[in-house]
Motif scaffolding. Structure first.
Motif, PDB file in Angstrom:
ATOM      1  N   ASP A  26       0.852  -1.187   0.000  1.00  0.00           N
ATOM      2  CA  ASP A  26       0.000   0.000   0.000  1.00  0.00           C
ATOM      3  C   ASP A  26       0.888   1.238   0.000  1.00  0.00           C
ATOM      4  N   GLN A  27       0.910   1.932  -1.120  1.00  0.00           N
ATOM      5  CA  GLN A  27       1.805   3.080  -1.243  1.00  0.00           C
ATOM      6  C   GLN A  27       1.238   4.353  -0.627  1.00  0.00           C
ATOM      7  N   GLY A  28       0.002   4.347  -0.220  1.00  0.00           N
ATOM      8  CA  GLY A  28      -0.558   5.516   0.449  1.00  0.00           C
ATOM      9  C   GLY A  28      -0.997   6.590  -0.526  1.00  0.00           C
ATOM     10  N   PRO A  29      -0.950   7.829  -0.103  1.00  0.00           N
ATOM     11  CA  PRO A  29      -1.504   8.914  -0.903  1.00  0.00           C
ATOM     12  C   PRO A  29      -0.712   9.249  -2.159  1.00  0.00           C
ATOM     13  N   GLY A  30       0.484   8.773  -2.292  1.00  0.00           N
ATOM     14  CA  GLY A  30       1.209   8.972  -3.527  1.00  0.00           C
ATOM     15  C   GLY A  30       2.417   9.864  -3.375  1.00  0.00           C
ATOM     16  N   PRO A  31       3.210   9.899  -4.424  1.00  0.00           N
ATOM     17  CA  PRO A  31       4.469  10.646  -4.363  1.00  0.00           C
ATOM     18  C   PRO A  31       4.283  12.160  -4.315  1.00  0.00           C
ATOM     19  N   VAL A  32       3.191  12.670  -4.848  1.00  0.00           N
ATOM     20  CA  VAL A  32       2.991  14.125  -4.850  1.00  0.00           C
ATOM     21  C   VAL A  32       2.783  14.635  -3.434  1.00  0.00           C
ATOM     22  N   LEU A  33       1.897  13.999  -2.678  1.00  0.00           N
ATOM     23  CA  LEU A  33       1.651  14.419  -1.308  1.00  0.00           C
ATOM     24  C   LEU A  33       2.885  14.213  -0.448  1.00  0.00           C
ATOM     25  N   ARG A  34       3.600  13.138  -0.674  1.00  0.00           N
ATOM     26  CA  ARG A  34       4.838  12.878   0.068  1.00  0.00           C
ATOM     27  C   ARG A  34       5.853  13.991  -0.190  1.00  0.00           C
ATOM     28  N   THR A  35       5.958  14.435  -1.443  1.00  0.00           N
ATOM     29  CA  THR A  35       6.870  15.521  -1.787  1.00  0.00           C
ATOM     30  C   THR A  35       6.443  16.822  -1.126  1.00  0.00           C
ATOM     31  N   VAL A  36       5.148  17.097  -1.110  1.00  0.00           N
ATOM     32  CA  VAL A  36       4.641  18.320  -0.476  1.00  0.00           C
ATOM     33  C   VAL A  36       4.971  18.319   1.013  1.00  0.00           C
ATOM     34  N   VAL A  37       4.810  17.197   1.671  1.00  0.00           N
ATOM     35  CA  VAL A  37       5.102  17.121   3.109  1.00  0.00           C
ATOM     36  C   VAL A  37       6.588  17.321   3.369  1.00  0.00           C
ATOM     37  N   ILE A  38       7.439  16.716   2.575  1.00  0.00           N
ATOM     38  CA  ILE A  38       8.886  16.861   2.764  1.00  0.00           C
ATOM     39  C   ILE A  38       9.317  18.300   2.523  1.00  0.00           C
ATOM     40  N   VAL A  39       8.793  18.925   1.474  1.00  0.00           N
ATOM     41  CA  VAL A  39       9.138  20.322   1.185  1.00  0.00           C
ATOM     42  C   VAL A  39       8.653  21.232   2.311  1.00  0.00           C
TER      43      VAL A  39
END
Length: 59
Positions: A26-39
């Motif tokens: 289960d990859q979760g919400p996806g790479p875009v949201l992960r990138t937004v959180v990290i930024v």
């Protein structure tokens, strides 16, 4: 008992390995949201530092 030994004991637990197996597929919400959180985690302290730097007393 060291922290590493505690982790090894936890990793040997069937419930823990089952949770890892579920989370691996289960990859979760996806790479875009992960990138937004990290930024955001990097950008908020950096912005605060830049803004507070200007209020430092020259003295």
């Amino acid at each position: 008992m060291s922290a590493l030994q505690g982790f090894t004991h936890l990793a040997a637990s069937p419930a823990f390995t089952g949770a890892l197996a579920v989370s691996a597929h289960d990859q979760g919400p996806g790479p875009v949201l992960r990138t937004v959180v990290i930024v955001a985690l990097i950008g908020v302290p950096l912005t605060a530092w830049l803004l507070l730097r200007g209020y430092r007393k020259k003295g």
